[in-house]
Write a protein that holds these residues in place. Structure first.
Motif, short mmCIF file in Angstrom:
data_model
loop_
_atom_site.label_atom_id
_atom_site.label_comp_id
_atom_site.label_asym_id
_atom_site.label_seq_id
_atom_site.Cartn_x
_atom_site.Cartn_y
_atom_site.Cartn_z
N GLU A 159 -0.36 -1.20 -12.45
CA GLU A 159 -1.76 -1.48 -12.14
C GLU A 159 -2.44 -0.21 -11.63
N LYS A 181 -5.24 1.67 -9.57
CA LYS A 181 -6.02 1.40 -8.36
C LYS A 181 -7.04 2.50 -8.19
N GLU A 182 -8.03 2.22 -7.37
CA GLU A 182 -9.03 3.23 -7.05
C GLU A 182 -8.53 4.05 -5.86
N TRP A 183 -8.69 5.36 -5.96
CA TRP A 183 -8.29 6.28 -4.91
C TRP A 183 -9.43 7.26 -4.67
N GLU A 242 -6.29 5.11 -0.59
CA GLU A 242 -6.64 4.03 -1.51
C GLU A 242 -8.07 3.58 -1.22
N GLY A 243 -8.79 3.27 -2.27
CA GLY A 243 -10.17 2.81 -2.14
C GLY A 243 -11.13 3.80 -2.75
N LYS A 244 -12.38 3.40 -2.80
CA LYS A 244 -13.41 4.22 -3.43
C LYS A 244 -14.31 4.78 -2.34
N ASN A 299 -8.76 6.88 -10.75
CA ASN A 299 -7.95 5.69 -11.03
C ASN A 299 -6.53 6.14 -11.36
N PRO A 318 -2.05 4.69 -10.63
CA PRO A 318 -1.16 3.72 -9.97
C PRO A 318 -0.55 4.30 -8.69
N GLU A 319 0.10 3.42 -7.94
CA GLU A 319 0.88 3.85 -6.77
C GLU A 319 2.26 4.32 -7.24
N ASN A 344 2.93 -1.23 -3.32
CA ASN A 344 2.62 -1.24 -1.88
C ASN A 344 3.08 0.01 -1.14
#
Length: 131
Positions: free
Chosen positions: A42, A44-46, A67-69, A84, A86-87, A91
């Motif tokens: 997946e 994620k936004e970073w 993590e986040g925008k 964008n 993945p990790e 988690n």
């Protein structure tokens, strides 16, 4: 009598051979192809935070991302801001800069460097900020 025995043995041998071929063909038909469905991780936004000391900013250092925008991306294309990716593992909270971006043949890190060099967003880097 000898000829009859040879014919019976020959017929049984041929029948066994044909039966073996049929059984082998049926067994081969019943094998189903094993399909491996590779699931892409997946995205994620970073956002790039940079280092505490701005002279140590390094967009290829995973520890300098959160993590986040971020909404504070003024658009000056000096370094990456929002992207964008993945990790490293579920988690983990750490961006995976080594992830190979599908269809590009390049890692997230390479896509970041390419976007910065060209001052153009791509499928990984959405926006820029001043260094």
């Amino acid at each position: 009598m000898n000829k009859v025995v040879k014919k019976v043995i020959g017929t049984l041998g041929t029948g066994a051979l044909i039966a073996g071929i049929i059984i082998g063909a049926n067994a081969n038909d019943k094998k189903e192809a094993v399909k491996v469905n590779k699931v892409d991780p997946e995205l994620k936004e970073w956002h790039f935070d940079g280092a505490t000391n701005p002279s140590n900013n390094d967009p290829t250092n995973a520890e300098q991302y959160s993590e986040g925008k971020s909404s504070t991306c003024p658009g000056l294309a000096q370094t990456a801001c929002n992207l964008n990716a993945p990790e490293t593992s579920p988690n983990s909270g750490v961006i995976d800069l080594n992830y190979m971006v599908p269809g590009t043949g390049q890692s997230v890190q390479q896509r970041i460097q390419s976007a910065i060099a060209s001052s153009t967003p791509n499928e990984t880097v959405e926006s820029f900020r001043a260094n």
